[in-house]
Design a protein around this motif. Structure first.
Motif, PDB file in Angstrom:
ATOM      1  N   LYS A 189      -3.878 -37.361   6.795  1.00 50.44           N
ATOM      2  CA  LYS A 189      -3.943 -36.773   5.453  1.00 50.44           C
ATOM      3  C   LYS A 189      -3.928 -35.260   5.585  1.00 50.44           C
ATOM      4  O   LYS A 189      -4.701 -34.684   6.352  1.00 50.44           O
ATOM      5  CB  LYS A 189      -5.221 -37.237   4.747  1.00 50.44           C
ATOM      6  N   VAL A 190      -3.024 -34.619   4.836  1.00 51.66           N
ATOM      7  CA  VAL A 190      -2.868 -33.170   4.901  1.00 51.66           C
ATOM      8  C   VAL A 190      -3.009 -32.610   3.488  1.00 51.66           C
ATOM      9  O   VAL A 190      -2.463 -33.178   2.533  1.00 51.66           O
ATOM     10  CB  VAL A 190      -1.492 -32.787   5.495  1.00 51.66           C
ATOM     11  N   GLU A 191      -3.722 -31.518   3.351  1.00 50.85           N
ATOM     12  CA  GLU A 191      -3.895 -30.887   2.040  1.00 50.85           C
ATOM     13  C   GLU A 191      -2.536 -30.529   1.449  1.00 50.85           C
ATOM     14  O   GLU A 191      -1.606 -30.135   2.161  1.00 50.85           O
ATOM     15  CB  GLU A 191      -4.754 -29.631   2.169  1.00 50.85           C
ATOM     16  N   ARG A 192      -2.445 -30.639   0.124  1.00 49.91           N
ATOM     17  CA  ARG A 192      -1.172 -30.450  -0.567  1.00 49.91           C
ATOM     18  C   ARG A 192      -0.558 -29.085  -0.271  1.00 49.91           C
ATOM     19  O   ARG A 192       0.646 -28.972  -0.025  1.00 49.91           O
ATOM     20  CB  ARG A 192      -1.384 -30.615  -2.077  1.00 49.91           C
ATOM     21  N   GLU A 193      -1.377 -28.035  -0.299  1.00 52.50           N
ATOM     22  CA  GLU A 193      -0.841 -26.679  -0.083  1.00 52.50           C
ATOM     23  C   GLU A 193      -0.308 -26.528   1.340  1.00 52.50           C
ATOM     24  O   GLU A 193       0.732 -25.913   1.567  1.00 52.50           O
ATOM     25  CB  GLU A 193      -1.931 -25.632  -0.350  1.00 52.50           C
ATOM     26  N   VAL A 194      -1.024 -27.103   2.294  1.00 56.86           N
ATOM     27  CA  VAL A 194      -0.583 -27.035   3.689  1.00 56.86           C
ATOM     28  C   VAL A 194       0.703 -27.829   3.873  1.00 56.86           C
ATOM     29  O   VAL A 194       1.632 -27.382   4.565  1.00 56.86           O
ATOM     30  CB  VAL A 194      -1.687 -27.579   4.624  1.00 56.86           C
ATOM     31  N   LEU A 195       0.775 -28.991   3.241  1.00 57.93           N
ATOM     32  CA  LEU A 195       1.976 -29.812   3.356  1.00 57.93           C
ATOM     33  C   LEU A 195       3.183 -29.086   2.786  1.00 57.93           C
ATOM     34  O   LEU A 195       4.272 -29.106   3.375  1.00 57.93           O
ATOM     35  CB  LEU A 195       1.766 -31.151   2.637  1.00 57.93           C
ATOM     36  N   LEU A 196       3.009 -28.411   1.646  1.00 60.50           N
ATOM     37  CA  LEU A 196       4.116 -27.668   1.052  1.00 60.50           C
ATOM     38  C   LEU A 196       4.574 -26.550   1.981  1.00 60.50           C
ATOM     39  O   LEU A 196       5.782 -26.318   2.151  1.00 60.50           O
ATOM     40  CB  LEU A 196       3.711 -27.098  -0.311  1.00 60.50           C
ATOM     41  N   GLU A 197       3.636 -25.863   2.603  1.00 63.40           N
ATOM     42  CA  GLU A 197       4.004 -24.803   3.552  1.00 63.40           C
ATOM     43  C   GLU A 197       4.826 -25.375   4.695  1.00 63.40           C
ATOM     44  O   GLU A 197       5.816 -24.765   5.140  1.00 63.40           O
ATOM     45  CB  GLU A 197       2.738 -24.131   4.102  1.00 63.40           C
ATOM     46  N   ARG A 198       4.425 -26.543   5.177  1.00 60.26           N
ATOM     47  CA  ARG A 198       5.159 -27.170   6.282  1.00 60.26           C
ATOM     48  C   ARG A 198       6.551 -27.604   5.839  1.00 60.26           C
ATOM     49  O   ARG A 198       7.511 -27.498   6.608  1.00 60.26           O
ATOM     50  CB  ARG A 198       4.380 -28.375   6.805  1.00 60.26           C
ATOM     51  N   ILE A 199       6.646 -28.113   4.625  1.00 62.25           N
ATOM     52  CA  ILE A 199       7.957 -28.542   4.109  1.00 62.25           C
ATOM     53  C   ILE A 199       8.894 -27.345   3.998  1.00 62.25           C
ATOM     54  O   ILE A 199      10.061 -27.407   4.407  1.00 62.25           O
ATOM     55  CB  ILE A 199       7.791 -29.237   2.746  1.00 62.25           C
TER      56      ILE A 199
END
Length: 307
Positions: A189-199
């Motif tokens: 599980k990854v925080e939404r903001e972190v996931l967006l940065e990775r995307i």
């Protein structure tokens, strides 16, 4: 029947890197449960393991189909069954929930595709599909994002779902699949903001690594609809046709990837039994890998249903 350790999560959650790290250390085989990694020649846009990574770990479920082929879950299962029936310790990693569910709960009870309906729907133009979706599946249509409402594949999917739902009382197999016991699996599980940065970082990297050139080679083929509309590739094809600028293509790819991650997490929560590991609690890949390994040790390997 074999066994495997499962690691699931949304796209860009880091699950593949963790599986690679553990497999290099422990010597496991990795089986990909990703519906796009299976296509040969679609490497950059699918974030497929690199040649260097694959030289250090044995993989299955990757490069098993040509992008011109129509490929489904039954084809995938047929391809990976032989390696999953061996005694080798195996990690199954991926974000395609249907593949994971079939491996852990079986495939036989899944209602078969209605090939006649699929052929009929695929013959329709976009506006005809949209009109039919609004008429035959209004509730499902309203659940789609604006982007998905413009995606013919998504419209076909909800029409097929509506057809299966309407006929469920005549098919004793429909519904029995979801009533089966769900084994415990491990997920990141990854925080939404972190996931967006990775995307965002992933999409930038795709273009820097030559996504447009890869798409140019693929465009010479008679691609399947799935390959043509794959996230990242559909936008790259649009750039080649001068229908989008690269910046527009990147932005659209980010949007579609973010929407995919949301759908994946919804599937996992509703369809599977996941013990979630919060990636934010671990500062480095080594710590997160240890947390995953500890969860696997506690749960034990998951029995596979390879019917």
């Amino acid at each position: 029947m074999g066994n495997a350790y499962f690691l699931v999560g949304a796209t860009a959650s880091g699950k593949s890197a963790i599986a690679q790290y553990i497999a290099e250390r422990e010597g496991q085989l990795i089986v990909s449960a990703d519906s796009m990694n299976l296509y040969r020649g679609m490497d950059i846009g699918t974030a497929k393991p690199t040649a260097d990574e694959r030289s250090r770990v044995d993989y299955a479920g990757i490069d098993i189909a040509e992008p011109i082929e129509k490929f489904n879950v039954a084809s995938y299962l047929e391809s990976v069954r032989p390696v999953l029936k061996t005694d080798r310790e195996t990690i199954v990693v991926g974000g395609t929930g249907l593949y994971v569910k079939c491996l852990t709960e079986g495939f036989d009870d899944v209602p078969p595709e209605n090939e006649v309906l699929r052929a009929e729907l695929e013959a329709l133009e976009y506006h005809a599909l949209e009109k039919r979706a609004k008429k035959d599946a209004p509730d499902l249509y309203e659940t789609l994002t604006e982007d998905d409402q413009q995606n013919p594949r998504r419209l076909i999917r909800i029409l097929e779902r509506a057809n299966g739902r309407d006929g469920s009382q005549d098919d004793p197999n429909v519904g029995s699949w979801n009533s089966k016991p769900k084994p415990k699996l491990v997920g990141l599980k990854v925080e939404r903001e972190v996931l967006l940065e990775r995307i965002v970082a992933r999409v930038e990297s795709m273009y820097q690594r030559g996504l447009i050139d890869e798409a140019k080679e693929l465009s010479k083929l008679d691609l399947s609809q799935t390959a043509m509309q794959a996230i990242g590739y559909a936008e790259a094809f649009a750039v080649l046709k001068n229908e989008m600028t690269q910046d527009e293509a990147k932005e659209q790819t980010i949007i579609r990837t973010r929407q995919l991650a949301k759908r994946q997490m919804t599937w996992f929560r509703n369809q599977l039994n996941i013990e979630w590991i919060d990636a934010a609690l671990y500062p480095d890949i080594q710590g997160l890998a240890e947390a995953v390994s500890n969860a696997w040790e506690k749960i034990g390997p998951t029995p596979l249903v390879l019917n």
